[in-house]
Each structure stands twice: as structure tokens, then as C-alpha cells.
Design a protein around this motif. Structure first.
Motif, mmCIF file in Angstrom:
data_model
loop_
_atom_site.group_PDB
_atom_site.id
_atom_site.type_symbol
_atom_site.label_atom_id
_atom_site.label_comp_id
_atom_site.label_asym_id
_atom_site.label_seq_id
_atom_site.Cartn_x
_atom_site.Cartn_y
_atom_site.Cartn_z
ATOM 1 N N GLY A 65 0.712 -1.244 0.007
ATOM 2 C CA GLY A 65 0.050 0.201 -0.141
ATOM 3 C C GLY A 65 0.861 1.206 -0.066
ATOM 4 N N VAL A 66 0.234 2.428 -0.613
ATOM 5 C CA VAL A 66 1.008 3.681 -0.494
ATOM 6 C C VAL A 66 0.015 4.634 0.113
ATOM 7 C CG1 VAL A 66 0.656 4.025 -3.080
ATOM 8 C CG2 VAL A 66 2.594 5.169 -1.652
ATOM 9 N N LEU A 67 0.367 5.508 1.052
ATOM 10 C CA LEU A 67 -0.160 6.824 1.539
ATOM 11 C C LEU A 67 0.289 7.833 0.672
ATOM 12 C CD1 LEU A 67 -2.351 8.045 3.214
ATOM 13 C CD2 LEU A 67 -0.703 8.387 5.011
ATOM 14 N N VAL A 68 -0.463 8.681 -0.242
ATOM 15 C CA VAL A 68 0.047 9.748 -0.858
ATOM 16 C C VAL A 68 -0.712 11.000 -0.073
ATOM 17 C CG1 VAL A 68 0.378 10.869 -3.193
ATOM 18 C CG2 VAL A 68 0.028 8.399 -2.940
ATOM 19 N N ASN A 69 0.429 11.751 0.151
ATOM 20 C CA ASN A 69 0.363 13.005 0.945
ATOM 21 C C ASN A 69 0.458 14.245 -0.229
ATOM 22 O OD1 ASN A 69 -0.746 12.731 3.836
ATOM 23 N ND2 ASN A 69 1.161 11.469 3.615
ATOM 24 N N ARG A 70 -0.540 15.326 -0.252
ATOM 25 C CA ARG A 70 -0.166 16.567 -0.930
ATOM 26 C C ARG A 70 -0.368 17.695 -0.267
ATOM 27 N NH1 ARG A 70 -2.919 20.152 -4.132
ATOM 28 N NH2 ARG A 70 -2.260 20.523 -6.376
ATOM 29 N N TYR A 71 0.560 18.313 -0.308
ATOM 30 C CA TYR A 71 1.093 19.601 0.565
ATOM 31 C C TYR A 71 0.891 20.617 -0.443
ATOM 32 C CZ TYR A 71 2.783 16.240 3.838
ATOM 33 O OH TYR A 71 2.929 15.124 4.423
ATOM 34 N N GLN A 72 -0.161 21.664 -0.727
ATOM 35 C CA GLN A 72 -0.634 22.497 -1.601
ATOM 36 C C GLN A 72 0.521 23.710 -1.503
ATOM 37 O OE1 GLN A 72 -3.169 22.703 -3.480
ATOM 38 N NE2 GLN A 72 -2.546 24.471 -4.617
ATOM 39 N N TRP B 85 3.969 15.828 14.499
ATOM 40 C CA TRP B 85 4.665 14.721 14.877
ATOM 41 C C TRP B 85 4.221 13.399 15.232
ATOM 42 C CZ3 TRP B 85 10.003 15.195 15.158
ATOM 43 C CH2 TRP B 85 10.555 16.414 15.153
ATOM 44 N N HIS B 86 4.738 12.445 14.588
ATOM 45 C CA HIS B 86 4.027 11.000 14.723
ATOM 46 C C HIS B 86 5.002 9.768 14.498
ATOM 47 C CE1 HIS B 86 3.948 11.683 10.599
ATOM 48 N NE2 HIS B 86 3.879 10.249 10.306
ATOM 49 N N SER B 87 4.661 8.744 15.057
ATOM 50 C CA SER B 87 5.409 7.417 14.476
ATOM 51 C C SER B 87 4.746 6.622 13.411
ATOM 52 C CB SER B 87 6.088 6.814 15.539
ATOM 53 O OG SER B 87 6.555 7.668 16.190
ATOM 54 N N ASP B 88 4.969 5.968 12.472
ATOM 55 C CA ASP B 88 4.076 5.206 11.581
ATOM 56 C C ASP B 88 3.925 3.816 12.333
ATOM 57 O OD1 ASP B 88 3.299 7.272 9.880
ATOM 58 O OD2 ASP B 88 5.311 7.094 8.931
ATOM 59 N N ASP B 89 3.212 3.668 13.428
ATOM 60 C CA ASP B 89 3.301 2.602 14.030
ATOM 61 C C ASP B 89 2.002 1.791 14.285
ATOM 62 O OD1 ASP B 89 2.326 4.379 15.640
ATOM 63 O OD2 ASP B 89 3.712 4.339 17.541
ATOM 64 N N GLU B 90 1.084 2.096 13.483
ATOM 65 C CA GLU B 90 -0.231 1.422 13.564
ATOM 66 C C GLU B 90 -0.075 0.023 13.509
ATOM 67 O OE1 GLU B 90 0.566 3.873 11.149
ATOM 68 O OE2 GLU B 90 -0.522 5.539 12.067
ATOM 69 N N PRO B 91 -1.156 -0.733 14.381
ATOM 70 C CA PRO B 91 -0.942 -2.102 14.404
ATOM 71 C C PRO B 91 -0.907 -2.833 13.102
ATOM 72 C CG PRO B 91 -3.130 -1.059 15.302
ATOM 73 C CD PRO B 91 -2.240 0.100 15.153
ATOM 74 N N GLU B 92 -1.638 -2.251 12.122
ATOM 75 C CA GLU B 92 -1.777 -3.054 11.061
ATOM 76 C C GLU B 92 -0.432 -3.083 10.080
ATOM 77 O OE1 GLU B 92 -3.485 -0.349 11.784
ATOM 78 O OE2 GLU B 92 -4.427 0.370 9.840
ATOM 79 N N ILE B 93 0.534 -2.365 10.473
ATOM 80 C CA ILE B 93 1.722 -2.282 9.545
ATOM 81 C C ILE B 93 2.718 -3.302 10.197
ATOM 82 C CG2 ILE B 93 3.911 -0.998 9.572
ATOM 83 C CD1 ILE B 93 2.670 1.656 9.487
ATOM 84 N N ALA B 94 3.128 -4.206 9.132
ATOM 85 C CA ALA B 94 3.746 -5.556 9.537
ATOM 86 C C ALA B 94 5.059 -5.238 10.162
ATOM 87 C CB ALA B 94 4.048 -6.108 7.966
ATOM 88 N N PRO B 95 5.093 -6.144 11.310
ATOM 89 C CA PRO B 95 6.305 -6.201 12.295
ATOM 90 C C PRO B 95 7.632 -6.037 11.440
ATOM 91 C CG PRO B 95 4.734 -7.869 12.978
ATOM 92 C CD PRO B 95 4.179 -7.435 11.519
ATOM 93 N N PHE C 109 5.321 4.221 0.971
ATOM 94 C CA PHE C 109 4.993 2.709 0.728
ATOM 95 C C PHE C 109 5.084 2.093 1.931
ATOM 96 C CE2 PHE C 109 6.270 4.689 -3.205
ATOM 97 C CZ PHE C 109 5.378 4.154 -4.180
ATOM 98 N N ARG C 110 4.044 1.288 2.197
ATOM 99 C CA ARG C 110 4.031 0.644 3.560
ATOM 100 C C ARG C 110 3.619 -0.971 3.315
ATOM 101 N NH1 ARG C 110 2.142 5.181 7.226
ATOM 102 N NH2 ARG C 110 2.601 6.960 6.178
#
Ligand code: AKG
Ligand code: FE2
Length: 212
Positions: free
Chosen positions: A112-119, A127-137, A202-203
Motif C-alpha cells: 500500500g502507499v499513502l500519498v500526501n499532497r501539501y498545496q 509529530w507522529h510515528s508510523d506505528d499503527e498495528p496493521e503495519i507488518a512487524p 510505501f508501507r
């Protein structure tokens, strides 16, 4: 002009880590990873993406996120992000080609890919970490930048050590496991920036995580 790829790979110094000082974040920055033609093909494609700007809840209040986004992925690779449930849309052609290129050249597996667009520089990500539980260990995350150059900050969760990178069009930033466990990152506002930036992360998700 096509920049030659330059790779920065800070080494993990275990002694430094033990002392809690100056810990190197586990990332690889490949400057000029995409050719101009590859950047242009993706940029053109991104103009037709169905971007949206969902509202998220912060301290009980609804706020529109300060950027727009879209999530593409394999069937069943849906993503829950800041309390939002995002169903995967089918891969667009050039995004998929980039996914395959990353798999071939960096052995970066993603579904999967998250696409972010900053105008412009008014738009940002906190501030965050990409540590959602569905992200493969133990999986890495690959971030590819198009368009405007922006600063990208890293901050160690315990020591608060900060690292600032400048990401330019065509650059690849590989965030290696276990970066998300120990570091946060953000894309701060930069009011002087008037151009648009598009970023692909890409995740690798655990398929059907939300269906079982
Ligand atoms: O736009 C960026 O460079 C950061 C994107 C990011 O951190 C994310 O999508 O989780
Ligand atoms: Fe992130």
C-alpha cells in the motif's frame, strides 16, 4: 539535470546508544533516486488522484487535516489512521511501477502507499510515528518526494535528539525498522514555500487486518 544518487546511511553506534547520546536514526536517504522523466510521469499521474481532506478528532474536536491524502493498495489492505478507516483504492500505473522499482532495487516489500499532497508551505504533518498495528512487524517504510523541497524532522522519543533533513524532488528516504519505535517525524510548516509537494509513503500492511 539528473542528479547522481547520493546515499546517506548513518551507522548505528551501539556504544553511543548505550550512553543515550547522539543516537543515529536508522534511515537511508537516496538523493536523486528518480530521474526527471520518472518524476514527471508520477507528478502528471498524481493530478488525477482522488485526494481528500478528512476530518480527524483532536481533543474531542473535529479538524480537517492540513493536507490532502489518498491511499492505494492491494485488495484487503485497508488502513486505519488517526481514527479514520481508509479503504484501499487500486494502484495507479506509475505508483505501482515505483512500488516494483523499490522492491527490485531496495528489497522494499509494500502492499500500500499513502500519498500526501501539501498545496504549499502552509500545509504540514505533525509529530507522529508510523506505528499503527496493521503495519507488518519489522517492516521498513519508503518515502518518495515530488515537487517542492521541504524540511523533514526526526525526534528521538526519549532523548529528544533532533535530526533535520531537506527532502527534494526525486529523493527517496528509507525509514528502517525499528525507527518508528524510537523516533517520531514531522513535516513542519514553511511559510516561504509557495510550491506544491507530493509525498508517497510505501508501507507493508498485514492483509485483512481489519476484517478478522
Ligand atoms: O510528507 C512527508 O514527507 C511525511 C509523510 C509521513 O510522515 C506519513 O505519511 O506518515
Ligand atoms: Fe509518517
Amino acid at each position: 539535470m539528473i542528479k547522481e544518487a547520493r546515499v546517506y546511511q548513518p551507522s548505528l553506534d551501539l556504544e553511543e546508544q548505550a550512553q543515550g547520546a547522539n543516537i543515529s536514526a536508522p534511515f537511508t536517504l537516496v538523493e536523486g533516486y528518480l530521474s526527471l522523466a520518472q518524476q514527471q510521469a508520477l507528478w502528471q499521474e498524481s493530478m488525477d488522484y482522488p485526494f481528500n481532506r478528512p476530518h480527524i478528532q483532536i481533543f474531542g474536536k473535529q479538524h480537517a487535516i492540513p493536507r490532502s491524502q489518498v491511499w492505494f493498495g492491494d485488495k484487503g489492505c485497508d488502513y486505519r489512521y488517526s481514527g479514520l478507516f481508509i479503504e484501499a483504492l487500486p494502484w495507479p500505473k506509475y505508483a505501482q511501477r515505483l512500488q516494483e522499482k523499490l522492491a527490485r532495487e531496495w528489497r522494499l516489500t509494500s502492499n500500500g502507499v499513502l500519498v500526501n499532497r501539501y498545496q504549499d508551505g502552509q500545509e504540514s504533518m505533525g509529530w507522529h510515528s508510523d506505528d499503527e498495528p496493521e503495519i507488518a512487524p519489522q517492516s521498513d517504510i519508503a518515502s518518495v518526494t515530488l515537487g517542492a523541497s521541504r524540511d523533514f524532522l526526526l525526534r528521538h522519543k526519549q532523548t529528544k535528539q533532533k535530526i533535520s533533513l531537506s527532502l527534494h524532488s526525486g529523493d527517496l528516504l528509507l525509514m528502517h525498522w525499528p525507527m518508528q519505535a524510537y523516533w517520531q517525524h514531522c513535516l513542519p510548516k514553511r511559510l516561504g514555500v509557495k510550491q506544491t509537494r507530493v509525498n508517497y509513503t510505501f508501507r507493508q500492511l498485514t492483509p485483512h487486518f481489519h476484517q478478522c
